[in-house]
Design a protein around this motif. Sequence first.
Motif, PDB file in Angstrom:
ATOM      1  N   ALA A 190       0.085  79.685   5.958  1.00 19.60           N
ATOM      2  CA  ALA A 190      -1.765  79.306   5.741  1.00 19.60           C
ATOM      3  C   ALA A 190      -1.532  79.654   4.733  1.00 19.60           C
ATOM      4  O   ALA A 190      -0.730  80.974   2.875  1.00 19.60           O
ATOM      5  N   PHE A 191      -2.969  79.466   3.544  1.00 18.73           N
ATOM      6  CA  PHE A 191      -2.978  79.964   2.815  1.00 18.73           C
ATOM      7  C   PHE A 191      -4.978  79.604   2.267  1.00 18.73           C
ATOM      8  O   PHE A 191      -5.048  78.730   3.131  1.00 18.73           O
ATOM      9  N   ALA A 192      -4.762  80.590   0.715  1.00 19.44           N
ATOM     10  CA  ALA A 192      -5.931  79.964   0.687  1.00 19.44           C
ATOM     11  C   ALA A 192      -6.295  79.488  -1.527  1.00 19.44           C
ATOM     12  O   ALA A 192      -5.376  80.061  -1.710  1.00 19.44           O
ATOM     13  N   PHE A 193      -7.042  79.563  -1.852  1.00 18.01           N
ATOM     14  CA  PHE A 193      -7.319  78.658  -3.006  1.00 18.01           C
ATOM     15  C   PHE A 193      -8.926  78.203  -3.129  1.00 18.01           C
ATOM     16  O   PHE A 193      -9.705  78.665  -2.343  1.00 18.01           O
ATOM     17  N   PHE A 194      -8.743  78.621  -4.228  1.00 16.70           N
ATOM     18  CA  PHE A 194     -10.876  78.634  -5.342  1.00 16.70           C
ATOM     19  C   PHE A 194     -10.575  77.202  -5.242  1.00 16.70           C
ATOM     20  O   PHE A 194      -9.972  76.649  -5.863  1.00 16.70           O
ATOM     21  N   THR A 195     -11.492  76.586  -4.769  1.00 14.47           N
ATOM     22  CA  THR A 195     -12.011  75.288  -5.026  1.00 14.47           C
ATOM     23  C   THR A 195     -12.640  75.168  -5.943  1.00 14.47           C
ATOM     24  O   THR A 195     -12.368  73.333  -6.160  1.00 14.47           O
ATOM     25  N   ARG A 196     -12.932  75.457  -6.838  1.00  9.59           N
ATOM     26  CA  ARG A 196     -13.017  75.167  -8.070  1.00  9.59           C
ATOM     27  C   ARG A 196     -12.496  76.687  -8.678  1.00  9.59           C
ATOM     28  O   ARG A 196     -12.878  77.545  -7.860  1.00  9.59           O
TER      29      ARG A 196
ATOM     30  N   VAL B  91      -7.488  78.046   4.335  1.00 12.31           N
ATOM     31  CA  VAL B  91      -8.988  78.678   3.692  1.00 12.31           C
ATOM     32  C   VAL B  91      -9.490  78.780   2.839  1.00 12.31           C
ATOM     33  O   VAL B  91      -9.907  79.618   1.695  1.00 12.31           O
ATOM     34  N   ALA B  92     -10.094  78.024   2.127  1.00 18.18           N
ATOM     35  CA  ALA B  92     -10.373  77.887   0.744  1.00 18.18           C
ATOM     36  C   ALA B  92     -11.390  78.616   0.345  1.00 18.18           C
ATOM     37  O   ALA B  92     -12.267  79.239   1.666  1.00 18.18           O
ATOM     38  N   HIS B  93     -11.945  79.481  -0.912  1.00 15.86           N
ATOM     39  CA  HIS B  93     -12.912  79.831  -1.140  1.00 15.86           C
ATOM     40  C   HIS B  93     -14.125  79.234  -1.900  1.00 15.86           C
ATOM     41  O   HIS B  93     -13.776  79.154  -2.977  1.00 15.86           O
ATOM     42  N   ALA B  94     -15.409  79.939  -1.633  1.00 19.94           N
ATOM     43  CA  ALA B  94     -15.760  79.147  -3.066  1.00 19.94           C
ATOM     44  C   ALA B  94     -16.190  80.621  -4.183  1.00 19.94           C
ATOM     45  O   ALA B  94     -15.267  81.634  -3.713  1.00 19.94           O
TER      46      ALA B  94
END
Length: 277
Positions: free
Chosen positions: A28-34, A65-68
């Motif tokens: 799994a992973f997260a990233f900033f959408t912008r 788990v995208a992050h704003a």
Amino acid sequence: MLRIGPHISASHGYLAMGRHALDLGANAFAFFTRNPRGGSARQMDEEDVLAYRDLAAARGVGPIVAHAAYTMNPAAEKEHLRAFTREAMADDLARMAHTPGNLYNFHPGSHVGQGVEAGIDYIAALLNGILTAGQPTTVLLETMTGKGSEIGGRFEELRGILDRVRLENKLGVCLDTCHVWDAGYDIAGDLDGVLTEFDRVIGLSRLCAVHLNDSMNARGSRKDRHARLGEGAIGWEAIERIVNHAALKGVPFILETPNEDEGWMREIRMVREAYKG
């Protein structure tokens, strides 16, 4: 199954992020959408997205788990700041629709002196303006430390947002272990009690992701300084209890610890070895 991964760079697209996660031993992973400190977003590449979806299906990667971006403040007093947030979040959700079934996490924001209730009203109004019945992404309110005029330091504040949103079924919560500790919840000494309180106020069915972080601060400090797992005030024994708690089975754990790849690989191994299934 244990789902765990880090918050990684989105500079090379979805396929590269998926491969990077696998290289680290993550699923799994997260990233900033912008840009997390600005407003610009990477241009979508349809071929890249399709290639990532094939990889995710074949290798069992997910959820995302995208992050704003941090610059968004849905609770801002000034209309132009709320308008910027509304437009950016709507655009983010349109982008997330290319990878359906994933999660989009955001900080509820700061009321900047106008009061918690006014801030909650603004957040709910924004969500009511962008959520749609057909969207394939669940939007997550993140638990916060409550520093300054920050909203989300108490479970009741997140409940207040949920109660005001019409499409409440499109919302969930991301519990950040550092944040709730810094907000005063004793997840090290009374994890059962904290999760019971979460269930009473919000409902464990709303808990869709965990940001798994230690804290540099004493409980209740309201400072928000993340530490590597086992190297902070929460401690490794408490982290082990968190990843093995029955109420959190199946919830993805996202590392936001101050690490590079080697450190994340070490933490992922530590958590996998501690996980009792």
